[in-house]
Design an enzyme around this catalytic site. Structure first.
Site, PDB file in Angstrom:
ATOM      1  N   HIS A  77       2.369   0.651  -9.871  1.00 34.38           N
ATOM      2  CA  HIS A  77       1.354   1.368  -9.091  1.00 34.38           C
ATOM      3  C   HIS A  77       1.419   2.879  -9.302  1.00 34.38           C
ATOM      4  O   HIS A  77       2.490   3.437  -9.520  1.00 34.38           O
ATOM      5  CB  HIS A  77       1.401   0.988  -7.608  1.00 34.38           C
ATOM      6  CG  HIS A  77       2.658   1.335  -6.872  1.00 34.38           C
ATOM      7  ND1 HIS A  77       2.856   2.560  -6.268  1.00 34.38           N
ATOM      8  CD2 HIS A  77       3.775   0.607  -6.613  1.00 34.38           C
ATOM      9  CE1 HIS A  77       4.038   2.561  -5.661  1.00 34.38           C
ATOM     10  NE2 HIS A  77       4.621   1.395  -5.861  1.00 34.38           N
ATOM     11  N   ASP A  79       0.255   5.247  -7.108  1.00 36.01           N
ATOM     12  CA  ASP A  79       0.351   6.085  -5.901  1.00 36.01           C
ATOM     13  C   ASP A  79       1.784   6.191  -5.370  1.00 36.01           C
ATOM     14  O   ASP A  79       2.648   5.378  -5.697  1.00 36.01           O
ATOM     15  CB  ASP A  79      -0.565   5.539  -4.798  1.00 36.01           C
ATOM     16  CG  ASP A  79      -0.200   4.109  -4.383  1.00 36.01           C
ATOM     17  OD1 ASP A  79       0.068   3.279  -5.273  1.00 36.01           O
ATOM     18  OD2 ASP A  79      -0.170   3.835  -3.168  1.00 36.01           O
ATOM     19  N   ASP A 107       9.490   5.511  -7.358  1.00 42.50           N
ATOM     20  CA  ASP A 107       8.677   4.400  -6.837  1.00 42.50           C
ATOM     21  C   ASP A 107       7.226   4.876  -6.884  1.00 42.50           C
ATOM     22  O   ASP A 107       6.796   5.558  -5.978  1.00 42.50           O
ATOM     23  CB  ASP A 107       9.125   4.075  -5.409  1.00 42.50           C
ATOM     24  CG  ASP A 107       8.244   3.039  -4.735  1.00 42.50           C
ATOM     25  OD1 ASP A 107       7.422   2.422  -5.422  1.00 42.50           O
ATOM     26  OD2 ASP A 107       8.366   2.865  -3.512  1.00 42.50           O
ATOM     27  N   GLU A 140      -1.048   0.979  -3.487  1.00 44.59           N
ATOM     28  CA  GLU A 140      -0.040  -0.050  -3.194  1.00 44.59           C
ATOM     29  C   GLU A 140       0.652   0.280  -1.888  1.00 44.59           C
ATOM     30  O   GLU A 140       0.916  -0.588  -1.053  1.00 44.59           O
ATOM     31  CB  GLU A 140       0.977  -0.128  -4.349  1.00 44.59           C
ATOM     32  CG  GLU A 140       1.878  -1.359  -4.301  1.00 44.59           C
ATOM     33  CD  GLU A 140       3.107  -1.192  -3.431  1.00 44.59           C
ATOM     34  OE1 GLU A 140       3.728  -2.207  -3.075  1.00 44.59           O
ATOM     35  OE2 GLU A 140       3.461  -0.045  -3.060  1.00 44.59           O
ATOM     36  N   GLU A 141       0.980   1.556  -1.720  1.00 45.67           N
ATOM     37  CA  GLU A 141       1.839   1.951  -0.597  1.00 45.67           C
ATOM     38  C   GLU A 141       1.175   1.780   0.771  1.00 45.67           C
ATOM     39  O   GLU A 141       1.852   1.531   1.752  1.00 45.67           O
ATOM     40  CB  GLU A 141       2.288   3.409  -0.775  1.00 45.67           C
ATOM     41  CG  GLU A 141       3.167   3.639  -2.002  1.00 45.67           C
ATOM     42  CD  GLU A 141       4.561   3.029  -1.865  1.00 45.67           C
ATOM     43  OE1 GLU A 141       4.841   2.380  -0.847  1.00 45.67           O
ATOM     44  OE2 GLU A 141       5.359   3.217  -2.804  1.00 45.67           O
ATOM     45  N   ASP A 165       8.245  -2.909  -9.875  1.00 46.28           N
ATOM     46  CA  ASP A 165       8.191  -2.164  -8.614  1.00 46.28           C
ATOM     47  C   ASP A 165       9.210  -2.699  -7.613  1.00 46.28           C
ATOM     48  O   ASP A 165       8.889  -2.894  -6.449  1.00 46.28           O
ATOM     49  CB  ASP A 165       6.765  -2.256  -8.030  1.00 46.28           C
ATOM     50  CG  ASP A 165       6.595  -1.380  -6.804  1.00 46.28           C
ATOM     51  OD1 ASP A 165       7.347  -0.408  -6.655  1.00 46.28           O
ATOM     52  OD2 ASP A 165       5.701  -1.679  -5.988  1.00 46.28           O
ATOM     53  N   HIS A 347      11.083   6.207  -0.743  1.00 47.07           N
ATOM     54  CA  HIS A 347      10.330   6.632   0.447  1.00 47.07           C
ATOM     55  C   HIS A 347      11.102   7.687   1.255  1.00 47.07           C
ATOM     56  O   HIS A 347      10.728   7.959   2.390  1.00 47.07           O
ATOM     57  CB  HIS A 347       9.965   5.455   1.367  1.00 47.07           C
ATOM     58  CG  HIS A 347       9.019   4.470   0.710  1.00 47.07           C
ATOM     59  ND1 HIS A 347       8.372   3.480   1.404  1.00 47.07           N
ATOM     60  CD2 HIS A 347       8.608   4.339  -0.568  1.00 47.07           C
ATOM     61  CE1 HIS A 347       7.618   2.772   0.574  1.00 47.07           C
ATOM     62  NE2 HIS A 347       7.754   3.275  -0.641  1.00 47.07           N
TER      63      HIS A 347
HETATM   64 ZN    ZN Z   1       6.471   0.763  -5.037  1.00 53.33          ZN
END
Ligand code: ZN
Length: 378
Positions: A77, A79, A107, A140-141, A165, A347
């Site tokens: 992904h 984003d 990520d 995705e997030e 991912d 994150h």
């Molecule tokens: Zn991810």
């Protein structure tokens, strides 16, 4: 083979581009240019319009150069979660971290960069390959919105795919993931002055407390989890609260257990009505996505095993408790497993990525293409 300097450049270029969910345009253009240069047929789908944002999923198709080989997809992904503006990646002692208080963005730029490098090597070595599709998804997030709106017709001729991912070192493969339900409940009580006439009130917060005391939270069994995540209600201590809202989730890799858990939770929430005459519980359960499970003898896993052997990476089969694009690709387009790319503490501002893992991810993707190539001569 894998060009370390080029891979490092691609990775740092990618993380420096600001790409929050819904704002993937610049990353998309960056990737479009590279994929076109590699000779791929490049298209963008309508996921942007479907989700009300400016950018769709980017697809780069490499037609087969040999016959009889399986069609394979690689996805990652585009984003990132916030804070991801002005990311300054620093490589120290073989590990990438962000310089400031932002995330690193490994990520999922680790996955994106690994795919880009492996496809570049594929073109350089001119290795015969089957149909190959790279899919770089959006959002995705926030909602898995890119893969959710992915039109399976774009994946014609693709037999299975790999979603880069996941945590875990390259060679870690998740063959199953849970489905998830979101459960929302509003307890409706009755407001009254707390000091003068509390008898006239029905306390919505106590309704919630009674219901929640009957809900088991946390790990229910090895493939099922549940969490009461948010609760909100009341205005002041001198008012009997008339509303209280609860938001919870349930996940399971077993669809029947998932439904059973959701029913247990909604029944428990509803049960507050009996304890508090005059009060009512408004409960809804919404399926967010379905689980997936790929059999251990599936060809996709055979190819990763072969790739791990040729690249001397430890092969480790596992399952995940999280949701990802793999959930939707399995439902909409092709069977897909998740590949670990080595991201840690993602994150957060202490996110890191070992350069070795970035290189190993690219080697693994190339190894899968090589294994696919050999499938012909078998
Ligand atoms: Zn991810």
């Amino acid at each position: 083979m894998i060009n370390e300097e080029r891979l490092k450049q691609t990775f740092t270029d990618l993380v420096r581009i600001y790409a929050p969910s819904g704002g993937e345009r610049e990353v998309c253009e960056y990737l479009k240019k590279i994929m076109k240069r590699l000779g791929a047929k490049v298209t963008e789908d309508g996921a942007g319009e479907a989700t009300g944002t400016a950018c769709g999923n980017l697809m780069a198709l490499f037609p087969a150069t040999a016959e009889g080989l399986p069609g394979v997809a690689f996805t990652a992904h585009m984003d990132c979660v916030e804070k991801c503006k002005d990311i300054e990646p620093v490589l120290e002692d073989g590990v990438y971290r962000s310089k400031g208080d932002t995330i690193l963005g490994g990520d999922d730029k680790a996955g994106v960069a690994a795919i880009v490098e492996a496809l570049t090597v594929m073109k350089e070595t001119m290795i015969p390959h089957g149909r190959i599709l790279a899919v770089f998804t959006v959002q995705e997030e926030t909602s898995l919105g890119g893969s959710q709106n992915f039109d399976g017709r774009h994946a014609e001729g693709i037999d299975f795919g790999y979603v880069l991912d996941a945590d875990g070192a390259p060679g870690t493969v998740a063959q199953a993931g849970p489905g998830e339900y979101k459960i929302t409940c509003t307890m409706h009580g009755r407001a009254a002055h707390a000091g003068i006439e509390p008898e006239k009130g029905v306390n919505a917060i106590q309704m919630a407390a009674a219901a929640l005391s009957r809900i088991q939270s946390g790990r229910i069994d090895e493939e099922t989890t549940c969490n009461v995540g948010c609760i909100e209600g009341g205005l002041a201590t001198n008012i009997v609260p008339d509303t209280c809202t609860i938001r919870a989730e349930a996940r399971s890799r077993d669809p029947e257990k998932l439904l059973r858990t959701v029913k247990t939770m909604t029944d428990a929430l509803k049960s507050a009505e009996a304890d508090f005459p005059g009060g009512s519980a408004e409960v809804s359960a919404e399926e967010l996505y379905q689980g997936f499970s790929i059999g251990s003898d599936h060809e996709s896993l055979r190819l990763v095993r072969a790739a791990c052997a040729s690249q001397q990476l430890p092969f480790r089969l596992t399952v995940t408790g999280g949701g990802s694009d793999a959930n939707w690709f399995n439902r909409n387009a092709f069977p897909a497993v998740l590949l670990g790319v080595g991201m840690t503490s993602f994150h957060t501002s202490s996110e890191s990525l070992a350069l070795k893992d970035l290189i190993d991810s690219a080697r693994l993707v190339y190894g899968i293409i090589e294994a696919q190539s050999h499938a012909a001569h078998a």
